[in-house]
Design a protein around this motif. Structure first.
Motif, mmCIF file in Angstrom:
data_model
loop_
_atom_site.group_PDB
_atom_site.id
_atom_site.type_symbol
_atom_site.label_atom_id
_atom_site.label_comp_id
_atom_site.label_asym_id
_atom_site.label_seq_id
_atom_site.Cartn_x
_atom_site.Cartn_y
_atom_site.Cartn_z
ATOM 1 N N CYS A 12 33.173 4.584 46.099
ATOM 2 C CA CYS A 12 33.200 5.469 47.046
ATOM 3 C C CYS A 12 33.965 6.207 47.854
ATOM 4 C CB CYS A 12 32.759 4.976 48.760
ATOM 5 S SG CYS A 12 34.193 3.629 50.113
ATOM 6 N N GLY A 14 36.486 5.995 50.355
ATOM 7 C CA GLY A 14 37.200 5.239 51.091
ATOM 8 C C GLY A 14 37.868 4.056 50.241
ATOM 9 N N VAL A 15 36.751 3.378 49.468
ATOM 10 C CA VAL A 15 37.929 2.777 49.070
ATOM 11 C C VAL A 15 38.504 3.344 47.570
ATOM 12 C CG1 VAL A 15 37.530 0.939 46.637
ATOM 13 C CG2 VAL A 15 35.444 0.912 49.129
ATOM 14 N N ALA A 72 40.899 -0.995 53.176
ATOM 15 C CA ALA A 72 39.661 0.231 53.687
ATOM 16 C C ALA A 72 38.658 -0.084 54.859
ATOM 17 C CB ALA A 72 38.639 0.907 52.752
ATOM 18 N N CYS A 95 39.926 3.156 55.984
ATOM 19 C CA CYS A 95 38.934 4.552 55.274
ATOM 20 C C CYS A 95 38.515 5.305 56.936
ATOM 21 C CB CYS A 95 37.472 4.159 54.697
ATOM 22 S SG CYS A 95 37.064 5.056 54.880
ATOM 23 N N PHE A 97 36.374 6.928 57.871
ATOM 24 C CA PHE A 97 35.032 6.236 58.568
ATOM 25 C C PHE A 97 35.560 5.197 59.471
ATOM 26 C CE2 PHE A 97 33.533 8.543 55.326
ATOM 27 C CZ PHE A 97 33.803 10.064 55.318
ATOM 28 N N VAL A 98 36.164 4.313 58.658
ATOM 29 C CA VAL A 98 36.329 3.153 59.740
ATOM 30 C C VAL A 98 36.909 3.304 61.204
ATOM 31 C CG1 VAL A 98 36.783 0.587 59.911
ATOM 32 C CG2 VAL A 98 35.864 1.686 57.601
ATOM 33 N N THR A 167 30.171 1.305 59.246
ATOM 34 C CA THR A 167 29.901 2.068 58.236
ATOM 35 C C THR A 167 28.453 1.953 57.661
ATOM 36 O OG1 THR A 167 31.424 1.131 57.071
ATOM 37 C CG2 THR A 167 32.347 2.961 58.943
ATOM 38 N N CYS A 195 28.580 5.612 57.352
ATOM 39 C CA CYS A 195 28.664 6.310 56.520
ATOM 40 C C CYS A 195 28.240 7.276 55.488
ATOM 41 C CB CYS A 195 30.631 5.495 55.983
ATOM 42 S SG CYS A 195 30.245 6.235 54.605
ATOM 43 N N ALA A 197 28.333 7.480 52.306
ATOM 44 C CA ALA A 197 28.072 6.913 50.757
ATOM 45 C C ALA A 197 27.260 5.352 49.893
ATOM 46 C CB ALA A 197 29.984 6.410 50.710
HETATM 47 S S1 SF4 Z 1 33.253 3.481 55.202
HETATM 48 FE FE1 SF4 Z 1 32.263 4.271 53.622
HETATM 49 S S2 SF4 Z 1 33.605 5.828 51.978
HETATM 50 FE FE2 SF4 Z 1 34.544 4.407 53.910
HETATM 51 S S3 SF4 Z 1 35.162 2.453 52.316
HETATM 52 FE FE3 SF4 Z 1 33.217 2.150 54.030
HETATM 53 S S4 SF4 Z 1 31.527 2.636 52.668
HETATM 54 FE FE4 SF4 Z 1 33.314 3.631 51.610
#
Ligand code: SF4
Length: 293
Positions: A12, A14-15, A72, A95, A97-98, A167, A195, A197
């Motif tokens: 994804c 973020g990773v 992340a 990440c 999103f986190v 997430t 998130c 993903a």
């Molecule tokens: S929040 Fe979503 S994009 Fe970010 S590391 Fe976790 S799964 Fe991946």
């Protein structure tokens, strides 16, 4: 044999971003201390170890003045403060999103809300989010856990309640918890911090499972999201095999299948996916039939 790739597949945003940041740090030639494994994939961790990565359980074991990497999932602010006191150079792979969940949790608690976190209390992402709460908080993983939580059992109603989610939780569950919370709070704020993903990968697998005779899911044996992808395929009646790398492919299982889907968890690097697809093609070639989509 027709080989169909899930879309999206593998790492994804973020990773991928965190690993790229880590690789950049490793290119400086210094040992980089990662607080917890940077990715749920042993082959990728091994590759990074060869470049100077050292995985440690927590910040206590990071030496003074060392380079420390935050994965992340993120960490609590107290962890960053302890590293700063040690004079560590911090490479932050949290990440974005986190980061949103952490920020929302902080804003809610500073505004006097009891923070309700939907998530797995043992997950490092949740531990990090909790660290941003300066007031009171409860972590729950289901509606019944919410209704049986100490705050509800004690007070029945909560004057100000703020709900956020880890997430990787499911939208349906967040909606159910929000609905249960409406009747228990005088004032309720809900932030959908899930998130996309995870959901996108799960949808892609469901689509592939419907049009192939079998699905290969590539990912670490300890990766929960990889296990989930496998379950989705099997639940829809499509036989699925989970492999960590090409060496685990079962030729007999592939034998005679006219179409195979290939999917991968959000922590699976591209090189492992490419390697596995090449190996499936070779097997299909030996069986006298290969075509890609
Ligand atoms: S929040 Fe979503 S994009 Fe970010 S590391 Fe976790 S799964 Fe991946």
């Amino acid at each position: 044999m027709k080989i169909l790739k899930a879309d999206p597949i593998g790492m994804c945003f973020g990773v991928r971003r965190a690993i790229e940041t880590l690789e950049k740090a490793l290119s400086g030639g210094k040992t980089v201390y990662a607080i917890g494994s940077p990715i749920h994939n042993p082959q990728e961790v091994e590759r990074l170890r060869a470049k100077g990565l050292l995985v440690v359980e927590n910040e206590e074991t990071v030496p003074e003045g060392a380079v420390a990497f935050i994965r992340a999932h993120g960490v609590a602010p107290a962890v960053i403060e302890r590293l700063e006191r040690k004079g560590a150079t911090i490479i932050d792979g949290t990440c974005p999103f986190v980061r949103v969940v952490q920020t929302r949790a902080r804003e809610l608690s500073d505004a006097g809300y009891h923070v309700l976190i939907l998530g797995d209390e043992k997950h490092p992402e949740v531990a990090g989010i909790l660290g941003y709460v300066r007031g009171s908080a409860t972590v729950i993983s289901s509606v019944s856990a919410f209704l049986n939580s100490t705050i509800i059992q004690k007070s029945g109603r909560i004057p100000k309640l703020g709900l956020v989610s880890q997430t990787t939780q499911q939208h349906r569950l967040l909606a159910e918890v929000a609905q249960a919370a409406v009747g228990r709070a005088d004032e309720l704020r809900v932030f959908n911090t899930i998130c996309h993903a995870t959901r996108e990968r799960q949808q892609a697998v469901a689509e592939l499972a419907a049009k192939t005779e079998g699905l290969i899911v590539i990912g670490g044996h300890d990766s929960a999201n990889t296990a989930k992808l496998c379950r989705i395929a099997r639940d829809s009646g499509c036989p699925a095999q989970r492999i960590e790398h090409a060496g685990e492919l079962d030729e007999t299982w592939l034998n005679g299948k006219k179409s195979i889907g290939v999917a991968a968890g959000a922590s699976t690097p591209d090189w492992l996916i490419d390697q596995s697809i090449r190996a499936i093609e070779e097997i299909a070639g030996r069986q006298g039939d290969v075509s890609n989509e």
